[in-house]
Design a protein around this motif. Structure first.
Motif, PDB file in Angstrom:
ATOM      1  N   CYS A 172       0.762  -1.032  -0.091  1.00 24.43           N
ATOM      2  CA  CYS A 172       0.118  -0.148  -0.013  1.00 24.43           C
ATOM      3  C   CYS A 172       0.890   1.229  -0.036  1.00 24.43           C
ATOM      4  CB  CYS A 172      -0.863  -0.051   1.381  1.00 24.43           C
ATOM      5  SG  CYS A 172      -1.847   1.430   1.717  1.00 24.43           S
ATOM      6  N   LEU A 227       1.120   4.014  -2.833  1.00 18.76           N
ATOM      7  CA  LEU A 227       0.755   5.484  -2.552  1.00 18.76           C
ATOM      8  C   LEU A 227       2.006   6.418  -3.067  1.00 18.76           C
ATOM      9  CD1 LEU A 227      -0.946   5.172   0.842  1.00 18.76           C
ATOM     10  CD2 LEU A 227      -1.947   5.827  -1.340  1.00 18.76           C
ATOM     11  N   SER A 251      -6.377   4.356   3.361  1.00 22.74           N
ATOM     12  CA  SER A 251      -6.436   3.170   2.101  1.00 22.74           C
ATOM     13  C   SER A 251      -6.323   1.902   2.344  1.00 22.74           C
ATOM     14  CB  SER A 251      -5.481   3.701   0.958  1.00 22.74           C
ATOM     15  OG  SER A 251      -4.183   3.200   1.321  1.00 22.74           O
TER      16      SER A 251
END
Lengths: 219, 219
Positions: free
Chosen positions: B12, B16, B33
């Motif tokens: 993640c 990002l 997220s």
DNA sequence: ATCACAACTTTGATTGGTCAAAGTATAGCG
DNA sequence: CGCTATACTTTGACCAATCAAAGTTGTGAT
């Protein structure tokens, strides 16, 4: 949804209850075959009972409820289909698929599993020769015996090997004891507790009875 | 070995950091997220730092170390190869593969993954059109723009859709906005903030600019 | 320069799964 | 019948991952 841990306990208990049926499966076997301490097993049984997967009788053992059996069977189906995929499609080695399947069986969804089943052509046996339960959780079995109680002098087909250890599987493979192969029992020596075998045209060799017990044959 | 949770955080954070590069990735984005509270994210960052996956600056954000990047990339590779497998081999639907892959990516071993890669013919893009990182963790990229800044009147090819939601993916599919398809931008309306599109011979339709931004095109 | 608010951190609690070690029940021997 | 060894259960502790709620900081608007 049940956790991977729950799935493992249930699969394990189902397998134990099938292979050495005493009605109730004792704690010791469970703890032992999952490699946890007996205390852990006990406390797990209590929570599995609370969630209706099984019936737990203190100091007696454990019996699966129907949903417990169903989930256990589902796990065996997953495991065996995955093993089949790993060998048939990806060409992994006979001896390394167990551990892979052990992890994947908890990650694969019902949908993907059924697609895999179709992709593989609805196989009835995994690469070890073990029967793959149907979606409904039924094991279709063919009449089988172990090398322990086979007929001497008759040709027969190896159906499956009941051992998970890489070591034994490799040994069996080297000797030609693989599902599908034809073998012949030459003689049995009840004093030495061995059985003499011949596979196709390779040299004879003998097997102790504890090993012979792990080889399922048919015909 | 890193837990599935660690793998998720790292993947993640890498994603990002790639899509909205500010050097440091702020806590808020991460918590958001991954769908965890900000407190959870903070405490996780501390332990990820302790294990050398990243550098955490209080109230600033987080940057991956090289091993963090490597693991993140590995997860993206796994995810995209699995998505490819699920569509190409098992015929799953475009819109349902993300969640499946999200689980499987933590269960599949390096060995099985590489076999899968070979089996699939070393694909360079997943079914959404996203590039699949190499084993070494490198993303081979082709020059791309979004529908936001494409040329009006020119034909171009849809490369990928940058949205994970089933809802949007289904919408895109219905409209014919799928990787590989040729489309043409008819006009852009900067007041209404829309762009008018035509795909092959189907009727024209228009897209808001926030949606247009999610469609990558080439050529 | 101040202050409010959004973004972040801290704290304390919870849950699932585990272990070690201490406690208890029971089968079977004497 | 009583005792011991083995099989099992209890207890208390721990770890990873999480949340809710309370506390802190830094930025930007006035």
């Amino acid at each position: 949804m049940p956790s991977a841990t729950v799935e493992n306990y249930l699969k394990c208990i189902l397998m134990l209850s099938m292979e050495c049926d005493h009605g109730e499966v004792p704690m010791g076997l469970i703890a032992n075959s999952l490699g946890v301490t007996s205390g852990t097993a006990t406390s797990m049984m209590k929570s599995l009972q609370k969630e209706k997967w099984l019936k737990y009788k203190s100091r007696k053992g454990v019996t699966l409820t129907s949903s417990g059996k169903k989930l256990g069977m589902r796990m065996i189906r997953r495991h065996r289909l995955l093993e089949t995929f790993l060998v048939e499609t990806l060409g992994l080695d006979w001896s390394e698929i167990h551990d892979e399947a052990e992890v994947l069986e908890h990650a694969i969804s019902e949908k993907v599993l059924e697609r895999l089943d179709v992709f593989l052509g609805n196989p009835r046996h995994d690469p070890h020769g073990h029967p793959i339960p149907t979606k409904a959780g039924i094991i279709r079995k063919s009449p089988q015996k172990t090398l322990l109680d086979c007929d001497i002098g008759k040709k027969m087909k190896v159906v499956s090997i009941f051992d998970q250890s890489t070591e034994f599987l490799n040994f069996a493979k080297k000797k030609g004891l693989m599902p599908g192969n034809m073998i012949k029992a030459i003689s049995r020596d009840n004093l030495a507790d061995t059985i003499e075998l011949q596979i196709e045209k390779t040299p004879k060799f003998s097997l102790g009875l504890t090993s012979a017990e792990k080889i399922l044959v048919s015909g």
